[in-house]
Design a protein around this motif. Structure first.
Motif, PDB file in Angstrom:
ATOM      1  N   LEU A  14       1.796 -16.792   1.356  1.00 42.66           N
ATOM      2  CA  LEU A  14       0.532 -16.669   0.636  1.00 42.66           C
ATOM      3  C   LEU A  14      -0.147 -15.330   0.900  1.00 42.66           C
ATOM      4  O   LEU A  14      -0.969 -14.878   0.095  1.00 42.66           O
ATOM      5  N   VAL A  15       0.179 -14.687   2.014  1.00 44.20           N
ATOM      6  CA  VAL A  15      -0.371 -13.352   2.260  1.00 44.20           C
ATOM      7  C   VAL A  15       0.140 -12.371   1.204  1.00 44.20           C
ATOM      8  O   VAL A  15      -0.588 -11.479   0.760  1.00 44.20           O
ATOM      9  N   TRP A  16       1.385 -12.542   0.785  1.00 42.88           N
ATOM     10  CA  TRP A  16       1.919 -11.689  -0.270  1.00 42.88           C
ATOM     11  C   TRP A  16       1.190 -11.935  -1.588  1.00 42.88           C
ATOM     12  O   TRP A  16       0.970 -11.002  -2.380  1.00 42.88           O
ATOM     13  N   VAL A  17       0.828 -13.180  -1.838  1.00 42.75           N
ATOM     14  CA  VAL A  17       0.035 -13.476  -3.046  1.00 42.75           C
ATOM     15  C   VAL A  17      -1.314 -12.765  -2.978  1.00 42.75           C
ATOM     16  O   VAL A  17      -1.782 -12.181  -3.971  1.00 42.75           O
ATOM     17  N   LEU A  18      -1.941 -12.779  -1.808  1.00 39.71           N
ATOM     18  CA  LEU A  18      -3.225 -12.092  -1.645  1.00 39.71           C
ATOM     19  C   LEU A  18      -3.078 -10.589  -1.804  1.00 39.71           C
ATOM     20  O   LEU A  18      -3.938  -9.933  -2.405  1.00 39.71           O
ATOM     21  N   LEU A  19      -2.012 -10.031  -1.279  1.00 39.52           N
ATOM     22  CA  LEU A  19      -1.773  -8.599  -1.453  1.00 39.52           C
ATOM     23  C   LEU A  19      -1.545  -8.259  -2.927  1.00 39.52           C
ATOM     24  O   LEU A  19      -1.973  -7.200  -3.408  1.00 39.52           O
ATOM     25  N   GLY A  20      -0.878  -9.153  -3.647  1.00 35.49           N
ATOM     26  CA  GLY A  20      -0.700  -8.934  -5.081  1.00 35.49           C
ATOM     27  C   GLY A  20      -2.019  -8.957  -5.832  1.00 35.49           C
ATOM     28  O   GLY A  20      -2.255  -8.125  -6.719  1.00 35.49           O
ATOM     29  N   LEU A  21      -2.894  -9.910  -5.482  1.00 35.91           N
ATOM     30  CA  LEU A  21      -4.219  -9.946  -6.109  1.00 35.91           C
ATOM     31  C   LEU A  21      -5.011  -8.674  -5.794  1.00 35.91           C
ATOM     32  O   LEU A  21      -5.702  -8.127  -6.657  1.00 35.91           O
ATOM     33  N   GLY A  22      -4.903  -8.232  -4.542  1.00 42.51           N
ATOM     34  CA  GLY A  22      -5.601  -7.002  -4.179  1.00 42.51           C
ATOM     35  C   GLY A  22      -5.071  -5.794  -4.934  1.00 42.51           C
ATOM     36  O   GLY A  22      -5.841  -4.918  -5.340  1.00 42.51           O
ATOM     37  N   PHE A  23      -3.764  -5.743  -5.161  1.00 46.09           N
ATOM     38  CA  PHE A  23      -3.177  -4.630  -5.905  1.00 46.09           C
ATOM     39  C   PHE A  23      -3.638  -4.648  -7.359  1.00 46.09           C
ATOM     40  O   PHE A  23      -4.005  -3.606  -7.924  1.00 46.09           O
ATOM     41  N   ILE A  24      -3.615  -5.829  -7.973  1.00 47.10           N
ATOM     42  CA  ILE A  24      -4.066  -5.938  -9.371  1.00 47.10           C
ATOM     43  C   ILE A  24      -5.537  -5.529  -9.497  1.00 47.10           C
ATOM     44  O   ILE A  24      -5.920  -4.777 -10.402  1.00 47.10           O
ATOM     45  N   GLY A  25      -6.359  -6.009  -8.572  1.00 46.21           N
ATOM     46  CA  GLY A  25      -7.767  -5.638  -8.608  1.00 46.21           C
ATOM     47  C   GLY A  25      -7.976  -4.152  -8.403  1.00 46.21           C
ATOM     48  O   GLY A  25      -8.839  -3.536  -9.049  1.00 46.21           O
ATOM     49  N   SER A  26      -7.193  -3.540  -7.530  1.00 44.79           N
ATOM     50  CA  SER A  26      -7.327  -2.101  -7.271  1.00 44.79           C
ATOM     51  C   SER A  26      -6.958  -1.281  -8.505  1.00 44.79           C
ATOM     52  O   SER A  26      -7.631  -0.294  -8.833  1.00 44.79           O
ATOM     53  N   VAL A  27      -5.900  -1.689  -9.191  1.00 41.71           N
ATOM     54  CA  VAL A  27      -5.502  -0.980 -10.413  1.00 41.71           C
ATOM     55  C   VAL A  27      -6.608  -1.065 -11.469  1.00 41.71           C
ATOM     56  O   VAL A  27      -6.946  -0.075 -12.131  1.00 41.71           O
ATOM     57  N   CYS A  28      -7.177  -2.250 -11.626  1.00 36.44           N
ATOM     58  CA  CYS A  28      -8.263  -2.422 -12.597  1.00 36.44           C
ATOM     59  C   CYS A  28      -9.491  -1.601 -12.201  1.00 36.44           C
ATOM     60  O   CYS A  28     -10.179  -1.033 -13.065  1.00 36.44           O
ATOM     61  N   ILE A  29      -9.781  -1.519 -10.927  1.00 40.13           N
ATOM     62  CA  ILE A  29     -10.937  -0.735 -10.459  1.00 40.13           C
ATOM     63  C   ILE A  29     -10.748   0.744 -10.771  1.00 40.13           C
ATOM     64  O   ILE A  29     -11.659   1.418 -11.269  1.00 40.13           O
ATOM     65  N   VAL A  30      -9.561   1.266 -10.505  1.00 45.83           N
ATOM     66  CA  VAL A  30      -9.293   2.684 -10.782  1.00 45.83           C
ATOM     67  C   VAL A  30      -9.407   2.963 -12.279  1.00 45.83           C
ATOM     68  O   VAL A  30      -9.991   3.981 -12.703  1.00 45.83           O
TER      69      VAL A  30
END
Length: 230
Positions: A13-29
């Motif tokens: 589930l940590v990998w799932v959280l890292l994936g959510l963080g990556f998606i959010g970071s891309v959208c923020i940029v």
């Protein structure tokens, strides 16, 4: 503890959280670049366009609106393209142009909110699954286990909650920031549409009014000094 150790102890589930963080970071940029490009002084743009519209120089006004960046300039450009319409039709054109810009302004903002809301839930799920695993181990050992094993299992279970909250908090803060900027930009679109409609319609009505005044004044002169009959 190193990040690799957290990932190993936290489970999949940590990998799932890292994936959510990556998606959010891309959208923020992407949103940062969009709002940076959309920065424009609405007052200066409207003042510059009003000078051209008063002189009936619509080609220059269209060129200036097309050269300016952002959705505000596109709404002004759409209104200038239909400058020959009446006030009601111009208002509808400006409103439709503003509505077409709203999805572009709100793009990826909900994705950031979704990632911010899902991250703590996934973290809580990982913690609960870890606690269930601890109780299963205790039951397998007949209810007898050492404090070191319990503390190690609890630490592993809480990792996902920590990672989830660490991911969700900055994402939610960026969501609030972008939501405020999007709301202000939509208000600028509405202001630009109203100003452009009034600017174009008033200029056209003024042009129609002046020739009428000239005819009236020339008629008065002819009455004051009639032409003598030979």
């Amino acid at each position: 503890m190193e990040p690799s150790g957290l990932i190993e102890q936290g489970g999949p589930l940590v990998w799932v959280l890292l994936g959510l963080g990556f998606i959010g970071s891309v959208c923020i940029v992407e949103r940062l670049f969009f709002f940076h490009r959309a920065r424009i002084n609405v007052g200066d743009l409207l003042v510059g366009l009003s000078h051209h519209v008063r002189r009936r120089a619509f080609a220059e006004a269209l060129h200036e609106a097309a050269r300016a960046p952002g959705p505000v300039a596109r709404v002004a450009h759409a209104s200038l393209l239909r400058y020959y319409l009446n006030r009601a039709e111009l208002r509808e054109v400006a409103r439709e142009a503003g509505q077409l810009e709203v999805p572009r302004i709100e793009k990826n903002i909900r994705a950031i909110l979704g990632a911010a809301l899902l991250a703590p839930l996934v973290g809580m799920l990982g913690t609960l699954l870890g606690m269930v695993e601890i109780f299963q181990r205790v039951s397998e050992h007949g209810g007898v286990t050492g404090p070191a094993e319990l503390s190690s299992g609890a630490f592993t279970a809480l990792i996902t909650s920590v990672v989830g909250l660490a991911t969700a908090i900055p994402l939610y803060l960026f969501y609030l920031y972008f939501l405020g900027r999007a709301t202000r930009l939509v208000h600028r679109l509405e202001r630009t549409g109203i100003e452009m409609v009034n600017m174009i319609a008033d200029a056209r009505e003024e042009e129609e009014f002046h020739p009428f005044q000239g005819e009236v004044s020339s008629g008065k002169k002819s009455k004051a000094k009639p032409t003598p009959v030979p």
